[in-house]
Design a protein around this motif. Structure first.
Motif, PDB file in Angstrom:
ATOM      1  N   ILE A  83      32.954  36.268 -18.631  1.00  0.00           N
ATOM      2  CA  ILE A  83      31.651  36.849 -18.311  1.00  0.00           C
ATOM      3  C   ILE A  83      31.099  37.475 -19.580  1.00  0.00           C
ATOM      4  O   ILE A  83      31.736  38.340 -20.189  1.00  0.00           O
ATOM      5  CB  ILE A  83      31.769  37.924 -17.205  1.00  0.00           C
ATOM      6  CG1 ILE A  83      32.366  37.320 -15.931  1.00  0.00           C
ATOM      7  CG2 ILE A  83      30.403  38.538 -16.903  1.00  0.00           C
ATOM      8  CD1 ILE A  83      32.647  38.345 -14.848  1.00  0.00           C
ATOM      9  N   TRP A  84      29.930  37.011 -20.011  1.00  0.00           N
ATOM     10  CA  TRP A  84      29.265  37.558 -21.188  1.00  0.00           C
ATOM     11  C   TRP A  84      28.181  38.522 -20.719  1.00  0.00           C
ATOM     12  O   TRP A  84      27.390  38.193 -19.834  1.00  0.00           O
ATOM     13  CB  TRP A  84      28.642  36.439 -22.024  1.00  0.00           C
ATOM     14  CG  TRP A  84      29.650  35.551 -22.699  1.00  0.00           C
ATOM     15  CD1 TRP A  84      31.007  35.548 -22.538  1.00  0.00           C
ATOM     16  CD2 TRP A  84      29.369  34.524 -23.658  1.00  0.00           C
ATOM     17  NE1 TRP A  84      31.588  34.593 -23.326  1.00  0.00           N
ATOM     18  CE2 TRP A  84      30.614  33.939 -24.025  1.00  0.00           C
ATOM     19  CE3 TRP A  84      28.197  34.045 -24.237  1.00  0.00           C
ATOM     20  CZ2 TRP A  84      30.697  32.914 -24.948  1.00  0.00           C
ATOM     21  CZ3 TRP A  84      28.289  33.010 -25.157  1.00  0.00           C
ATOM     22  CH2 TRP A  84      29.527  32.450 -25.516  1.00  0.00           C
ATOM     23  N   ILE A  85      28.134  39.698 -21.344  1.00  0.00           N
ATOM     24  CA  ILE A  85      27.316  40.776 -20.799  1.00  0.00           C
ATOM     25  C   ILE A  85      26.369  41.367 -21.839  1.00  0.00           C
ATOM     26  O   ILE A  85      26.767  41.656 -22.971  1.00  0.00           O
ATOM     27  CB  ILE A  85      28.208  41.910 -20.252  1.00  0.00           C
ATOM     28  CG1 ILE A  85      29.247  41.347 -19.264  1.00  0.00           C
ATOM     29  CG2 ILE A  85      27.368  42.981 -19.568  1.00  0.00           C
ATOM     30  CD1 ILE A  85      30.316  42.348 -18.865  1.00  0.00           C
ATOM     31  N   ARG A  86      25.119  41.567 -21.432  1.00  0.00           N
ATOM     32  CA  ARG A  86      24.173  42.375 -22.205  1.00  0.00           C
ATOM     33  C   ARG A  86      23.270  43.097 -21.215  1.00  0.00           C
ATOM     34  O   ARG A  86      22.738  42.502 -20.273  1.00  0.00           O
ATOM     35  CB  ARG A  86      23.350  41.542 -23.193  1.00  0.00           C
ATOM     36  CG  ARG A  86      22.452  40.470 -22.586  1.00  0.00           C
ATOM     37  CD  ARG A  86      21.557  39.858 -23.650  1.00  0.00           C
ATOM     38  NE  ARG A  86      20.700  38.820 -23.081  1.00  0.00           N
ATOM     39  CZ  ARG A  86      19.491  38.533 -23.539  1.00  0.00           C
ATOM     40  NH1 ARG A  86      18.991  39.203 -24.552  1.00  0.00           N
ATOM     41  NH2 ARG A  86      18.781  37.578 -22.988  1.00  0.00           N
ATOM     42  N   SER A  87      23.108  44.413 -21.427  1.00  0.00           N
ATOM     43  CA  SER A  87      22.367  45.209 -20.455  1.00  0.00           C
ATOM     44  C   SER A  87      21.998  46.570 -21.041  1.00  0.00           C
ATOM     45  O   SER A  87      22.785  47.161 -21.786  1.00  0.00           O
ATOM     46  CB  SER A  87      23.220  45.408 -19.193  1.00  0.00           C
ATOM     47  OG  SER A  87      22.646  46.381 -18.340  1.00  0.00           O
ATOM     48  N   PRO A  88      20.825  47.102 -20.670  1.00  0.00           N
ATOM     49  CA  PRO A  88      20.442  48.444 -21.090  1.00  0.00           C
ATOM     50  C   PRO A  88      21.002  49.522 -20.179  1.00  0.00           C
ATOM     51  O   PRO A  88      20.666  50.696 -20.315  1.00  0.00           O
ATOM     52  CB  PRO A  88      18.911  48.399 -21.012  1.00  0.00           C
ATOM     53  CG  PRO A  88      18.640  47.469 -19.878  1.00  0.00           C
ATOM     54  CD  PRO A  88      19.719  46.407 -19.973  1.00  0.00           C
ATOM     55  N   GLY A  89      21.847  49.129 -19.217  1.00  0.00           N
ATOM     56  CA  GLY A  89      22.420  50.109 -18.294  1.00  0.00           C
ATOM     57  C   GLY A  89      21.637  50.196 -16.999  1.00  0.00           C
ATOM     58  O   GLY A  89      20.989  49.239 -16.581  1.00  0.00           O
TER      59      GLY A  89
END
Length: 232
Positions: A83-89
């Motif tokens: 699982i590759w993840i990018r997020s501002p929260g």
């Protein structure tokens, strides 16, 4: 072959994890000015084949329903290699719940080069039993707050009402409970509790006129030190 961690260049007293040539944020000198954490207002899950692997990309805000949608995405797209993840929260508790879903599924997590995982995203990422932070991937932390409640407190204080005292008490109580939940989560995920005490809780979530810093990007060395990244 798994990508190895690389040393980051020094920047002031902290070592920046910014990519070569990236502009350093003067208010947050451990981070670059631009953070690639996606503009989706709700976390989106997309399956994409990468070098023969089945990758589930998790991109966007951590919202209330993220854990349920993640479970659906894992089931619909099985098997998944990473699982590759990018997020501002987003929602801190929802991030914890999503992290538990990842751990139950036993799927490795990764923050790829050029991607950033901030705030509640940290807990989604730490759900991976095997966790990779690529050399130019960014694990970005701050102290968690209940911004909605604090805004309500500010409004009550402006009006001079007694309800503000009750709201402040609610925020303090819920913040203490969240801190306990965060501590328990890190223990269960095998991450050092010092990540909370030495880093997260030392970094303000809301800046002021004297100190505008609102985030901290871990260096590759710190990611290993606190066992945020446990594989190379």
């Amino acid at each position: 072959m798994r990508r190895a961690f690389l040393s980051a260049a020094a920047c002031g007293l902290l070592m920046s994890t910014a990519a070569p040539g990236a502009t350093i944020d003067p208010d947050n000198p451990s981070c670059p000015t631009q953070l690639n954490w996606s503009t989706y207002r709700q976390m989106k899950f997309t399956l994409e084949p990468v070098e023969g692997k089945r990758i589930l990309k998790a991109e966007g805000m951590i919202d209330d329903g993220v854990a349920a949608r993640l479970q659906d995405a894992l089931k619909a797209n099985a098997p998944i290699d990473e699982i590759w993840i990018r997020s501002p929260g987003g929602n801190a508790r929802a991030g914890n719940e999503a992290g538990k879903v990842v751990r139950a599924a036993g799927i490795p997590t990764r923050i790829p080069n050029g991607w950033a995982c901030f705030s509640a995203c940290n807990f989604l990422f730490m759900g991976g039993a095997v966790r990779y932070v690529d050399p130019e991937g960014l694990f970005v932390v701050h102290m968690f707050t209940h911004l909605g409640n604090k805004e309500a407190v500010r409004e009550e204080l402006k009006q001079g009402t007694d309800e503000a005292l009750g709201l402040i008490g609610d925020v303090e109580q819920d913040s203490a409970l969240l801190a306990s939940e965060d501590n328990d989560f890190l223990i269960r995920m095998g991450v050092s509790r010092k990540l909370l005490t030495d880093v997260m809780y030392q970094q303000k979530a809301i800046g002021d006129s004297k100190d505008k810093s609102t985030r901290r990007c871990l260096t590759p060395q710190e990611a290993v030190k606190y066992n945020v990244a446990n594989a190379q």
